[in-house]
Scaffold this motif. Structure first.
Motif, PDB file in Angstrom:
ATOM      1  N   CYS A  59       0.833  -1.204   0.000  1.00 40.87           N
ATOM      2  CA  CYS A  59       0.000   0.000   0.000  1.00 40.87           C
ATOM      3  C   CYS A  59       0.866   1.252   0.000  1.00 40.87           C
ATOM      4  N   SER A  60       0.325   2.347  -0.527  1.00 41.44           N
ATOM      5  CA  SER A  60       1.103   3.584  -0.600  1.00 41.44           C
ATOM      6  C   SER A  60       1.224   4.274   0.753  1.00 41.44           C
ATOM      7  N   THR A  61       0.241   4.115   1.619  1.00 38.87           N
ATOM      8  CA  THR A  61       0.275   4.691   2.962  1.00 38.87           C
ATOM      9  C   THR A  61      -0.149   3.622   3.954  1.00 38.87           C
ATOM     10  N   SER A  75       4.926   4.533   4.793  1.00 41.33           N
ATOM     11  CA  SER A  75       4.586   4.337   3.395  1.00 41.33           C
ATOM     12  C   SER A  75       5.052   2.965   2.969  1.00 41.33           C
TER      13      SER A  75
END
Length: 78
Positions: A59-61, A75
């Motif tokens: 996941c990006s965050t 991140s």
């Protein structure tokens, strides 16, 4: 099938709570790959709840919650 129903209306936000919890490893990996592919193609936001660190890392965050409190923000590798 539920994944197809979730994306067919092109929602701007999709909530996924332990989407691989009851799946074998092979099927779970296919579902997650499809979810991230549809996420990229549809440019939607996915809020993914998981205890799997490897999945969270995609996941990006990443928001980490421990004992009901926000413990960390990081991140992933996306």
């Amino acid at each position: 099938m539920a994944l197809a129903r979730a994306f067919v209306t092109e929602p701007p936000l999709l909530l996924a709570d332990e989407p691989t919890g009851s799946l074998d490893a092979t099927t779970g990996a296919a579902v997650i790959d499809m979810m991230f592919e549809l996420n990229r193609d549809r440019r939607s936001t996915i809020v993914l709840v998981t205890q799997e660190r490897a999945l969270a890392a995609r996941c990006s965050t990443i928001l980490s919650i421990q004992a009901g409190r926000l413990h960390g923000v990081g991140s992933g590798t996306v």
